[in-house]
Write an enzyme that holds these catalytic residues in place. Sequence first.
Site, PDB file in Angstrom:
ATOM      1  N   GLY A 153       3.356  -5.422   0.813  1.00 31.82           N
ATOM      2  CA  GLY A 153       2.029  -4.827   0.837  1.00 31.82           C
ATOM      3  C   GLY A 153       1.768  -4.106  -0.476  1.00 31.82           C
ATOM      4  O   GLY A 153       2.712  -3.703  -1.172  1.00 31.82           O
ATOM      5  N   GLN A 166      -2.108   1.682  -6.383  1.00 27.37           N
ATOM      6  CA  GLN A 166      -0.781   1.387  -6.930  1.00 27.37           C
ATOM      7  C   GLN A 166      -0.856   0.583  -8.222  1.00 27.37           C
ATOM      8  O   GLN A 166       0.136   0.474  -8.944  1.00 27.37           O
ATOM      9  CB  GLN A 166       0.072   0.617  -5.913  1.00 27.37           C
ATOM     10  N   CYS A 197       8.730   1.951  -0.985  1.00 26.47           N
ATOM     11  CA  CYS A 197       7.409   1.819  -1.600  1.00 26.47           C
ATOM     12  C   CYS A 197       7.585   1.407  -3.051  1.00 26.47           C
ATOM     13  O   CYS A 197       8.423   1.973  -3.754  1.00 26.47           O
ATOM     14  CB  CYS A 197       6.679   3.160  -1.512  1.00 26.47           C
ATOM     15  N   LEU A 198       6.789   0.423  -3.485  1.00 20.69           N
ATOM     16  CA  LEU A 198       6.887  -0.021  -4.878  1.00 20.69           C
ATOM     17  C   LEU A 198       6.552   1.110  -5.851  1.00 20.69           C
ATOM     18  O   LEU A 198       6.984   1.090  -6.999  1.00 20.69           O
ATOM     19  CB  LEU A 198       5.942  -1.206  -5.121  1.00 20.69           C
ATOM     20  N   HIS A 246       0.885   2.101   6.207  1.00 21.73           N
ATOM     21  CA  HIS A 246       1.416   2.542   4.910  1.00 21.73           C
ATOM     22  C   HIS A 246       0.381   2.319   3.798  1.00 21.73           C
ATOM     23  O   HIS A 246       0.128   3.211   2.976  1.00 21.73           O
ATOM     24  CB  HIS A 246       2.712   1.773   4.618  1.00 21.73           C
ATOM     25  N   GLU A 247      -0.248   1.130   3.799  1.00 21.52           N
ATOM     26  CA  GLU A 247      -1.217   0.822   2.731  1.00 21.52           C
ATOM     27  C   GLU A 247      -2.483   1.676   2.863  1.00 21.52           C
ATOM     28  O   GLU A 247      -3.053   2.121   1.861  1.00 21.52           O
ATOM     29  CB  GLU A 247      -1.580  -0.668   2.724  1.00 21.52           C
ATOM     30  N   HIS A 274      -2.021   4.943   1.338  1.00 23.92           N
ATOM     31  CA  HIS A 274      -2.206   4.924  -0.119  1.00 23.92           C
ATOM     32  C   HIS A 274      -3.675   5.172  -0.491  1.00 23.92           C
ATOM     33  O   HIS A 274      -3.968   5.857  -1.469  1.00 23.92           O
ATOM     34  CB  HIS A 274      -1.794   3.570  -0.708  1.00 23.92           C
TER      35      HIS A 274
END
Length: 182
Positions: free
Chosen positions: A46, A51, A93-94, A135-136, A139
């Site tokens: 995702g 991000q 998380c990236l 999660h997204e 963000h």
Amino acid sequence: MSTLTIRTYPDPVLKEECPPVEAVTQDIRRLLDDMAETMYLNSGIGLAAPQVGKKLRLIVVDVQRGKQGDTLLKLVNPRILNKEGRTKSEEGCLSCPDLLVDVSRFERVTVEALLPDGRETTIEAEGLLAICLQHEIDHLNGVLLVDRLSSLRRSLYRKKRLRENAASTPKDDESQSPPRLL
Ligand SMILES: [Zn+2]
């Protein structure tokens, strides 16, 4: 398509609340495609627009990582309509390298969003897809995994990130990415 640079903590863009997208234009569709390519390239499941430094309510999600046909979701202005149950799992998380956090989430969610063609869609999600969508959407509201740490752990992690960003040595082991990068 092109790949984008992933912003990492403590980049301030990750802390901002993103405004809704007003119209699904060609530029928005192109950005969603670039986000998907960037997600796959970084072994993520995702990715949210902040991000990659864009303050827009856009996310891409593919919990199968393209392994079982076309399961890629590209969503504009996603919003949680209903939520049920609780589940807890470890998330990465990236934008927060080398960090895994146990997070409590809703087990099932109903998400409403616009598709790249401008149509409305409703997604009934459970399991990993439900976790990833939450999660997204976090963000898009400027909420990161680090916000779930105690202030002591957060401050230690912040120092570590600042030190590593300053050194900016390339990682020697890119292939060993942790599971569930969202
Ligand atoms: Zn993330």
